[in-house]
Design a protein around this motif. Structure first.
Motif, PDB file in Angstrom:
ATOM      1  N   SER A 142      17.020  80.568   1.977  1.00 22.08           N
ATOM      2  CA  SER A 142      17.056  79.284   1.264  1.00 22.08           C
ATOM      3  C   SER A 142      18.184  78.366   1.747  1.00 22.08           C
ATOM      4  O   SER A 142      18.387  77.306   1.179  1.00 22.08           O
ATOM      5  CB  SER A 142      17.167  79.526  -0.244  1.00 22.08           C
ATOM      6  N   LEU A 176      14.364  77.203   3.889  1.00 27.53           N
ATOM      7  CA  LEU A 176      14.614  75.922   3.225  1.00 27.53           C
ATOM      8  C   LEU A 176      15.760  75.255   3.979  1.00 27.53           C
ATOM      9  O   LEU A 176      16.879  75.773   4.021  1.00 27.53           O
ATOM     10  CB  LEU A 176      14.952  76.144   1.746  1.00 27.53           C
ATOM     11  N   ALA A 208      13.038  71.204  -2.258  1.00 25.41           N
ATOM     12  CA  ALA A 208      13.418  72.476  -2.871  1.00 25.41           C
ATOM     13  C   ALA A 208      14.614  72.276  -3.787  1.00 25.41           C
ATOM     14  O   ALA A 208      14.759  72.959  -4.802  1.00 25.41           O
ATOM     15  CB  ALA A 208      13.751  73.492  -1.787  1.00 25.41           C
ATOM     16  N   SER A 251      21.160  85.149  -4.691  1.00 27.74           N
ATOM     17  CA  SER A 251      20.562  85.163  -3.352  1.00 27.74           C
ATOM     18  C   SER A 251      21.636  85.240  -2.276  1.00 27.74           C
ATOM     19  O   SER A 251      22.797  84.921  -2.511  1.00 27.74           O
ATOM     20  CB  SER A 251      19.719  83.892  -3.136  1.00 27.74           C
ATOM     21  N   PRO A 288      15.647  84.075  -4.387  1.00 29.68           N
ATOM     22  CA  PRO A 288      15.380  82.691  -3.990  1.00 29.68           C
ATOM     23  C   PRO A 288      13.998  82.193  -4.431  1.00 29.68           C
ATOM     24  O   PRO A 288      13.856  81.026  -4.790  1.00 29.68           O
ATOM     25  CB  PRO A 288      15.493  82.711  -2.462  1.00 29.68           C
ATOM     26  N   PHE A 300      14.140  78.869  -6.660  1.00 27.20           N
ATOM     27  CA  PHE A 300      13.675  77.614  -6.071  1.00 27.20           C
ATOM     28  C   PHE A 300      12.239  77.295  -6.472  1.00 27.20           C
ATOM     29  O   PHE A 300      11.647  76.352  -5.949  1.00 27.20           O
ATOM     30  CB  PHE A 300      13.825  77.654  -4.545  1.00 27.20           C
TER      31      PHE A 300
END
Ligand code: DOR
Ligand code: ZN
Ligand code: ZN
Length: 426
Positions: free
Chosen positions: A17, A48, A101, A263, A325, A329
């Motif tokens: 992420s 991401l 995100a 995360s 994550p 997200f």
């Protein structure tokens, strides 16, 4: 098609992420094609990407332009964080939940100073807007200079003895403290990026226990290195926030042991070898790491939490690199969560394979790794994105990566208090 991997474990495809894939504008450091190849070889099926490209990805139009550039270049699926340029938060009005995100803010950071949002009124506006739209805020909220100041102050006999007195004055902690004040006011969901200090982890754990919708990540390299082991790497280990002391590293492992860390990202932030050859003061901060994310975490888990069984290590890695994550997200209805797993985003792992990181194995366009010469344990064998094999023991499939759909609404409260999904998955 049958894939014979003998008796290996299958994990949900990893979600990194926090990456800087450098498209557009910084392709001399890295490009999307090579970075996503490194991701696929590392078992990562979704990334991401951060907004500090050139131009800065700070409008909905620029998000769409970036998506168009990336299309056809990516081995893995992707989503984008949107940035905010100081004084231009109004651009976020046009943003809808499905497009970003998160909204990424630099609250501190010497190297990225031009992106820092410091104006109280503007910050208030952004925290409110994010809460209204149900979009997560991700924060770069730590600064080396101020942390050093804080620690000196704290250890001096005449200095401050508690955090509270230090909040309004001292940057790293002040940025988190200011964040918590705004979270309290607007109930904004916040995820603090690359936490590297014990102080920040203490503050954030306390806040989450008190019911604030705040979570945090750390990075694989903050869990691996401390200032002594990073010293020989010189500028390669120059980072923002910096690699810190052993007690900070140990504190971050405690967050993993206690299930309070959501995360682990790679913060894949490559710079060219030429740029990293500048004098320490002038060299840009950041290192590539998407390819080493899983092996570094698995190796670190074995060394730092030796009481875990092999299965517990794999589950913990899946929690920190996929389920955590995915849930935070809002990707869990589409991607990667242990529970939902609707897409066939999968990774077959040889978690006992020992291998040494060498320049030849580096797939990042930057051409180097901070882990070079180190032996890691654990390797992605096969990576599958939505049912397509994109990586199979050294061979690559096609660039079938797509922009992922994002869930419309984030869950309201995402503290790690009783009832949190993190407990279930821990
Ligand atoms: O080390 C870092 N590298 N910290 C940042 O905040 C930016 C990043 C980059 O983009 O190179
Ligand atoms: Zn950052
Ligand atoms: Zn970053």
């Amino acid at each position: 098609r049958t894939i014979d991997v003998e008796e290996r474990y299958v994990l949900p495809g990893l979600i990194d992420s926090h990456v800087h894939f450098r498209t557009p504008g910084y392709e001399h450091k890295e490009n999307w094609h090579s970075a996503s190849k490194a991701a696929a070889a590392g078992g990562v099926t979704t990334v991401l990407d951060m907004p500090n490209t050139n131009p800065y990805t700070d409008t909905v139009d620029r998000l769409r332009q970036k998506a168009a550039l990336v299309h056809g270049q990516s081995y893995v699926d992707y989503g984008f964080h949107i940035g905010v340029a100081p004084g231009k938060a109004g651009a976020l009005q046009a943003l809808s939940r499905g497009e970003a995100a998160s909204i990424k803010l630099f609250l501190t950071g010497h190297h990225t100073a031009k992106h820092i949002i410091d104006d109280e009124v503007e910050l208030d506006y952004i925290f409110r807007l994010a809460a209204d739209k149900g979009i997560l805020l991700t924060l770069h909220a730590e600064d080396d200079f101020v942390l050093r100041l804080f620690r000196q102050t704290r250890y001096e006999p005449s200095g401050l003895t508690n955090y509270e007195a230090a909040y309004p004055r001292i940057g790293a902690i002040a940025a988190v403290a200011r964040t918590l004040r705004l979270v309290r006011k607007h109930s904004t969901s916040v995820h603090v990026l690359h936490v590297s200090s014990a102080e920040e982890a203490d503050l954030l754990d306390a806040a989450a226990a008190a019911g604030y919708p705040v979570t945090y990540e750390t990075t694989a390299h903050q869990l691996w290195f401390d200032h002594a082991s990073a010293e020989p790497l010189g500028t390669r280990a120059k980072l923002s926030p910096a690699i810190r002391e052993p007690r900070d590293r140990e504190r971050l492992w405690q967050s993993i042991a206690h299930g309070t860390l959501t995360s682990v990202g790679s913060d894949h932030a490559p710079h060219s070898i030429a740029e990293k050859s500048f004098a320490f003061h002038d060299a840009p901060p950041g290192l590539p790491g998407v390819q080493e994310l899983l092996p570094a975490l698995l190796t670190g888990l074995k060394r730092n939490l030796p009481a875990l069984t092999r299965e517990e290590r794999l589950l913990t890695a899946a929690r920190l690199l996929a389920a955590g994550p995915a849930l935070r997200f809002g990707l869990d209805h589409q991607k990667g969560s242990i529970e939902a797993g609707l897409d066939a985003d999968l990774l077959i792992v040889d978690d006992e394979k020992k291998w040494t990181v060498t320049t030849e194995r580096v797939l990042s366009g930057s051409g180097w790794s901070a882990y070079e010469g180190l032996e890691l344990e654990g390797e992605a064998l096969v990576t599958i994105v939505r049912g397509h094999v994109v990586y199979d023991r050294g061979q690559f499939g096609e660039e079938i990566g797509e922009r992922i759909p994002l869930r419309r609404e984030l869950p309201d409260a995402f503290g790690r208090t009783a009832g949190s999904p993190y407990r279930v998955l821990a």
